[in-house]
Design a protein around this motif. Structure first.
Motif, short mmCIF file in Angstrom:
data_model
loop_
_atom_site.label_atom_id
_atom_site.label_comp_id
_atom_site.label_asym_id
_atom_site.label_seq_id
_atom_site.Cartn_x
_atom_site.Cartn_y
_atom_site.Cartn_z
N VAL A 198 0.82 -1.21 0.00
CA VAL A 198 0.00 0.00 0.00
C VAL A 198 0.86 1.27 0.00
O VAL A 198 0.34 2.36 -0.24
N LEU A 199 2.17 1.17 0.23
CA LEU A 199 3.07 2.33 0.17
C LEU A 199 3.70 2.51 -1.21
O LEU A 199 4.44 3.46 -1.44
N TRP A 200 3.41 1.62 -2.15
CA TRP A 200 4.02 1.65 -3.48
C TRP A 200 3.52 2.85 -4.27
O TRP A 200 2.33 3.15 -4.31
N LYS A 201 4.48 3.55 -4.89
CA LYS A 201 4.16 4.67 -5.79
C LYS A 201 4.84 4.40 -7.13
O LYS A 201 6.03 4.11 -7.18
N GLU A 202 4.10 4.57 -8.20
CA GLU A 202 4.55 4.14 -9.52
C GLU A 202 5.89 4.75 -9.95
O GLU A 202 6.76 4.05 -10.43
N ASN A 203 6.08 6.02 -9.79
CA ASN A 203 7.29 6.66 -10.33
C ASN A 203 8.41 6.84 -9.31
O ASN A 203 9.48 7.31 -9.67
N SER A 204 8.18 6.48 -8.06
CA SER A 204 9.22 6.72 -7.07
C SER A 204 9.67 5.45 -6.35
O SER A 204 10.49 5.52 -5.45
N SER A 205 9.20 4.28 -6.76
CA SER A 205 9.56 3.03 -6.11
C SER A 205 10.59 2.27 -6.92
O SER A 205 10.60 2.32 -8.14
N ILE A 206 11.42 1.53 -6.23
CA ILE A 206 12.37 0.64 -6.90
C ILE A 206 11.65 -0.59 -7.46
O ILE A 206 12.10 -1.22 -8.39
N PHE A 207 10.46 -0.88 -6.92
CA PHE A 207 9.68 -2.04 -7.36
C PHE A 207 8.83 -1.68 -8.57
O PHE A 207 8.31 -0.59 -8.67
N SER A 208 8.65 -2.65 -9.47
CA SER A 208 7.89 -2.39 -10.69
C SER A 208 6.38 -2.40 -10.46
O SER A 208 5.65 -1.84 -11.26
N THR A 209 5.93 -3.04 -9.39
CA THR A 209 4.50 -3.11 -9.09
C THR A 209 4.30 -3.26 -7.59
O THR A 209 5.23 -3.66 -6.88
N GLY A 210 3.11 -2.96 -7.12
CA GLY A 210 2.80 -3.13 -5.71
C GLY A 210 2.23 -4.49 -5.39
O GLY A 210 2.14 -4.90 -4.24
N LEU A 211 1.83 -5.24 -6.41
CA LEU A 211 1.20 -6.55 -6.25
C LEU A 211 2.27 -7.64 -6.18
O LEU A 211 3.13 -7.71 -7.05
N VAL A 212 2.19 -8.49 -5.14
CA VAL A 212 3.21 -9.51 -4.95
C VAL A 212 2.55 -10.86 -4.66
O VAL A 212 1.94 -11.03 -3.59
N PRO A 213 2.66 -11.84 -5.55
CA PRO A 213 2.21 -13.19 -5.22
C PRO A 213 3.27 -13.86 -4.34
O PRO A 213 4.45 -13.54 -4.44
N ASN A 214 2.86 -14.76 -3.46
CA ASN A 214 3.84 -15.43 -2.62
C ASN A 214 3.45 -16.86 -2.33
O ASN A 214 2.28 -17.22 -2.28
N ILE A 215 4.46 -17.69 -2.15
CA ILE A 215 4.33 -19.09 -1.74
C ILE A 215 5.37 -19.31 -0.66
O ILE A 215 6.53 -18.95 -0.83
N GLY A 216 4.97 -19.90 0.44
CA GLY A 216 5.90 -20.15 1.53
C GLY A 216 5.44 -21.32 2.37
O GLY A 216 4.37 -21.89 2.16
N PHE A 217 6.26 -21.68 3.35
CA PHE A 217 5.98 -22.77 4.25
C PHE A 217 6.06 -22.28 5.68
O PHE A 217 6.85 -21.39 6.00
N VAL A 218 5.25 -22.85 6.55
CA VAL A 218 5.29 -22.52 7.96
C VAL A 218 5.10 -23.79 8.77
O VAL A 218 4.27 -24.65 8.44
N VAL A 219 5.92 -23.94 9.80
CA VAL A 219 5.88 -25.09 10.70
C VAL A 219 5.55 -24.58 12.08
O VAL A 219 6.13 -23.61 12.56
N GLY A 220 4.59 -25.20 12.75
CA GLY A 220 4.28 -24.86 14.12
C GLY A 220 2.88 -24.31 14.32
O GLY A 220 2.52 -23.92 15.42
N LEU A 221 2.05 -24.29 13.31
CA LEU A 221 0.69 -23.76 13.47
C LEU A 221 -0.24 -24.80 14.05
O LEU A 221 -0.30 -25.90 13.74
#
Length: 175
Positions: free
Chosen positions: A152-175
């Motif tokens: 939500v802090l992403w700004k098109e012309n001032s960010s190093i990132f090309s987009t604010g949308l990020v898909p992710n896949i990860g693992f968690v142990v202990g839930l």
């Protein structure tokens, strides 16, 4: 290179799954959680990308978890080289034991070098990711998380990132 990395990644995933499934107990009284994600990418112009994001959390309740996450990524190609480190807190809310909502703040330290124009940049940037996703059980108290986050802090012309949308896949142990 691809013939080496893909089998290595598949072997590591299999070992992680077997360790999680064998070591998991039906009753998990430990409130600490561990996990993260890893990514590898290849592209044109000799582009290579590697990213790792370990996390450690603490279950405040059965449905609420808070903790810290770090990230490191390296990118290189014929034209540029970039290194990025990030660290920050996160909070996850789990519901129906299959879904989660997440908030994750990251402060990134970025080192970038453009090889073509001989341009160097050292900067930092903040990101506040909000989103959620689906969790698939892979052991008694272990899950694979698949989700979508938006900075939500992403700004098109001032960010190093090309987009604010990020898909992710990860693992968690202990839930």
């Amino acid at each position: 290179m691809k013939k080496f990395i893909i089998p290595l990644y598949l072997s590591a995933s299999g070992l992680l799954y077997s360790q999680v499934a064998v070591g998991a107990s039906p009753e998990n009284n430990n409130r600490w959680t561990f996990g993260g994600g890893i990514g590898v990418g290849f592209g044109s112009n000799s582009a290579f990308y590697f990213q790792a994001s370990p996390r450690v959390g603490y279950r405040l309740t059965n449905d609420l978890e808070g903790g810290a996450v770090g990230s490191v990524s390296w990118q290189t190609s014929d034209f540029y080289r970039s290194t990025m480190f990030g660290v920050g807190p996160f909070v996850n809310y789990y519901f129906a034991r299959s879904f989660y909502l997440s908030a994750n703040y990251q402060h990134y330290f970025i080192n970038y070098k453009d090889k073509y124009y001989d341009f160097k940049m050292n900067t930092d940037e903040d990101a506040l990711y909000l989103g959620g996703g689906y969790m698939q059980r892979i052991g008694n108290n272990s899950f694979m998380q698949i989700g979508l986050m938006y900075n939500v802090l992403w700004k098109e012309n001032s960010s190093i990132f090309s987009t604010g949308l990020v898909p992710n896949i990860g693992f968690v142990v202990g839930l």
